[in-house]
Design a protein around this motif. Structure first.
Motif, PDB file in Angstrom:
ATOM      1  N   ALA A  96       0.690  -0.878  -0.582  1.00 23.42           N
ATOM      2  CA  ALA A  96      -0.137  -0.460  -0.103  1.00 23.42           C
ATOM      3  C   ALA A  96       0.828   1.117   0.305  1.00 23.42           C
ATOM      4  O   ALA A  96       0.490   2.730  -0.621  1.00 23.42           O
ATOM      5  N   GLY A  97       2.457   0.980   0.204  1.00 24.39           N
ATOM      6  CA  GLY A  97       2.879   2.482   0.336  1.00 24.39           C
ATOM      7  C   GLY A  97       3.816   2.748   1.081  1.00 24.39           C
ATOM      8  O   GLY A  97       4.680   3.924   1.097  1.00 24.39           O
ATOM      9  N   LEU A  98       4.112   1.723   2.508  1.00 27.53           N
ATOM     10  CA  LEU A  98       4.832   2.240   3.666  1.00 27.53           C
ATOM     11  C   LEU A  98       5.789   1.705   3.026  1.00 27.53           C
ATOM     12  O   LEU A  98       6.191   0.638   2.457  1.00 27.53           O
ATOM     13  N   ALA A  99       7.423   2.805   3.452  1.00 29.21           N
ATOM     14  CA  ALA A  99       8.228   2.433   3.821  1.00 29.21           C
ATOM     15  C   ALA A  99       8.767   1.122   4.909  1.00 29.21           C
ATOM     16  O   ALA A  99       7.764   0.934   6.147  1.00 29.21           O
ATOM     17  N   PHE A 100       9.274   0.500   4.528  1.00 25.62           N
ATOM     18  CA  PHE A 100       9.666  -1.162   4.438  1.00 25.62           C
ATOM     19  C   PHE A 100      10.887  -1.225   6.259  1.00 25.62           C
ATOM     20  O   PHE A 100      12.290  -0.843   6.234  1.00 25.62           O
ATOM     21  N   LEU A 101      10.494  -1.322   7.387  1.00 25.99           N
ATOM     22  CA  LEU A 101      12.231  -1.532   8.049  1.00 25.99           C
ATOM     23  C   LEU A 101      12.319  -2.549   8.767  1.00 25.99           C
ATOM     24  O   LEU A 101      13.527  -3.460   8.670  1.00 25.99           O
ATOM     25  N   ALA A 102      11.268  -3.043   9.182  1.00 29.29           N
ATOM     26  CA  ALA A 102      11.483  -5.066   9.872  1.00 29.29           C
ATOM     27  C   ALA A 102       9.676  -5.955   8.907  1.00 29.29           C
ATOM     28  O   ALA A 102       8.837  -5.194   9.697  1.00 29.29           O
ATOM     29  N   ASP A 103      10.088  -7.768   9.592  1.00 29.92           N
ATOM     30  CA  ASP A 103       9.249  -8.235   9.311  1.00 29.92           C
ATOM     31  C   ASP A 103       8.966  -8.891  10.504  1.00 29.92           C
ATOM     32  O   ASP A 103       7.622  -9.401  11.266  1.00 29.92           O
ATOM     33  N   ASP A 104       9.894  -9.505  11.284  1.00 29.74           N
ATOM     34  CA  ASP A 104      10.100 -10.050  11.942  1.00 29.74           C
ATOM     35  C   ASP A 104      10.721  -9.195  13.962  1.00 29.74           C
ATOM     36  O   ASP A 104      10.376  -9.697  14.653  1.00 29.74           O
ATOM     37  N   THR A 105      11.718  -8.688  13.555  1.00 24.22           N
ATOM     38  CA  THR A 105      12.240  -8.202  14.344  1.00 24.22           C
ATOM     39  C   THR A 105      12.731  -6.270  14.486  1.00 24.22           C
ATOM     40  O   THR A 105      13.532  -6.588  13.719  1.00 24.22           O
ATOM     41  N   VAL A 106      12.723  -5.919  15.747  1.00 24.93           N
ATOM     42  CA  VAL A 106      13.036  -4.871  15.530  1.00 24.93           C
ATOM     43  C   VAL A 106      13.891  -3.930  16.560  1.00 24.93           C
ATOM     44  O   VAL A 106      14.038  -5.262  17.572  1.00 24.93           O
ATOM     45  N   PHE A 107      14.810  -3.217  16.789  1.00 28.38           N
ATOM     46  CA  PHE A 107      15.433  -2.890  17.920  1.00 28.38           C
ATOM     47  C   PHE A 107      14.951  -1.510  18.392  1.00 28.38           C
ATOM     48  O   PHE A 107      15.021  -0.507  17.876  1.00 28.38           O
ATOM     49  N   LEU A 108      14.469  -1.611  20.157  1.00 36.20           N
ATOM     50  CA  LEU A 108      14.351  -0.206  20.603  1.00 36.20           C
ATOM     51  C   LEU A 108      15.976   0.588  20.843  1.00 36.20           C
ATOM     52  O   LEU A 108      16.857  -0.139  21.722  1.00 36.20           O
ATOM     53  N   ASP A 109      15.796   1.749  20.547  1.00 40.07           N
ATOM     54  CA  ASP A 109      16.534   2.919  20.423  1.00 40.07           C
ATOM     55  C   ASP A 109      16.280   3.751  22.292  1.00 40.07           C
ATOM     56  O   ASP A 109      15.366   4.832  21.400  1.00 40.07           O
ATOM     57  N   ARG A 110      16.424   3.815  23.650  1.00 39.08           N
ATOM     58  CA  ARG A 110      15.935   4.869  23.748  1.00 39.08           C
ATOM     59  C   ARG A 110      16.956   5.761  24.174  1.00 39.08           C
ATOM     60  O   ARG A 110      17.894   6.071  24.738  1.00 39.08           O
ATOM     61  N   GLU A 111      16.832   7.271  24.083  1.00 39.20           N
ATOM     62  CA  GLU A 111      17.558   8.281  23.631  1.00 39.20           C
ATOM     63  C   GLU A 111      17.519   9.034  25.358  1.00 39.20           C
ATOM     64  O   GLU A 111      16.266   8.982  26.048  1.00 39.20           O
ATOM     65  N   ALA A 112      18.957   8.666  25.693  1.00 37.12           N
ATOM     66  CA  ALA A 112      19.191   9.229  27.033  1.00 37.12           C
ATOM     67  C   ALA A 112      18.934  10.158  27.577  1.00 37.12           C
ATOM     68  O   ALA A 112      18.408  10.365  28.940  1.00 37.12           O
TER      69      ALA A 112
END
Length: 247
Positions: A96-112
């Motif tokens: 439908a036009g959305l950009a793709f990052l990942a299908d099954d696993t992502v990693f969270l990066d929390r700004e300090a």
């Protein structure tokens, strides 16, 4: 098995053995032959566990979810157990036009400084079932039988769709899909505490400090996103529209 004193994870699954020294940043997989089922066990469950532990010590926290992003860079996370329809919904959203990052696993990066959570993509191949392949014209001719020992066929999304891939996004929406067969699709709000209860079982209870930081990152994520439950009916384009409109 997790050994606290050495911060190492040891495992055996089928004919594959794992030794992951998380602090030093070295993981080793051993098998007599990396073929068939042993190849699948090495490259999927065990390599994934290693990657999660290695990055968790480096303040990148895994989440079992797909992720796509709109034009503004805001992301939608698709979370849920295997068989819940994540890959099918991910493909429909990319189509439908959305950009793709990942299908099954992502990693969270929390700004300090701000505590804001961003999502880092892990652009692995999609695991496609025969049902998903039959649902999309682009996949019917592209998806071969799964490799020996693999439960699903593996497809690179960019090989079958003109999809834009991105490395990161700012998550604003979390959707938990559930296949409901012949019933109409329905989107409803989901309590963040219920969402947390569904996500927490994927956190490996190993090193106490990094595990606590992982749980804190999940809590920060759920304070940042709007949570929804999607009952996925047979109209795949409608499912994608309901989710895309949340962005």
């Amino acid at each position: 098995d997790y050994i606290t004193e050495s911060d190492t994870v040891h495992g055996r699954f089928g004919g594959v053995r794992l030794t992951c020294a998380a602090t030093t940043g070295v993981a080793r997989l051993h098998a007599s032959e990396f073929t068939g089922r042993d190849l699948y066990l090495a490259t999927h469950p065990l390599a994934t566990i290693s990657l999660m532990e290695l990055l968790k010590r480096r303040e990148r926290y895994p989440l079992h979810a797909a992720c796509l992003a709109g034009a503004s860079g805001d992301g939608v996370l698709i979370a849920g157990p295997s068989g819940s329809g994540k890959s099918t919904l991910t493909f429909a959203l990319a189509r439908a036009g959305l950009a793709f990052l990942a299908d099954d696993t992502v990693f969270l990066d929390r700004e300090a400084d701000t505590g804001e959570v961003s999502v880092l993509g892990f652009s692995d191949a999609l695991g496609i079932t025969s049902h998903t392949a039959a649902s999309f014209g682009e996949l019917r001719s592209e998806v071969a039988s799964p490799p020996p020992g693999f439960p699903k066929a593996l497809v690179r999304l960019e090989d079958v769709l003109a999809v834009r891939t991105v490395a990161s996004a700012t998550p604003r929406v979390l959707v938990m899909p559930e296949i409901v067969g012949g019933r109409p699709s329905h989107l409803s709000e989901l309590d963040p505490q219920e969402a947390l209860l569904r996500l927490v079982p994927d956190v490996l209870l190993t090193d106490p400090a990094s595990t606590q930081a992982h749980l804190a990152a999940l809590a920060a994520l759920l304070a940042q996103v709007r949570c929804h439950r999607l009952e996925c009916g047979p109209d795949l384009e409608q499912n994608a529209r309901l989710v895309a409109e949340l962005l």
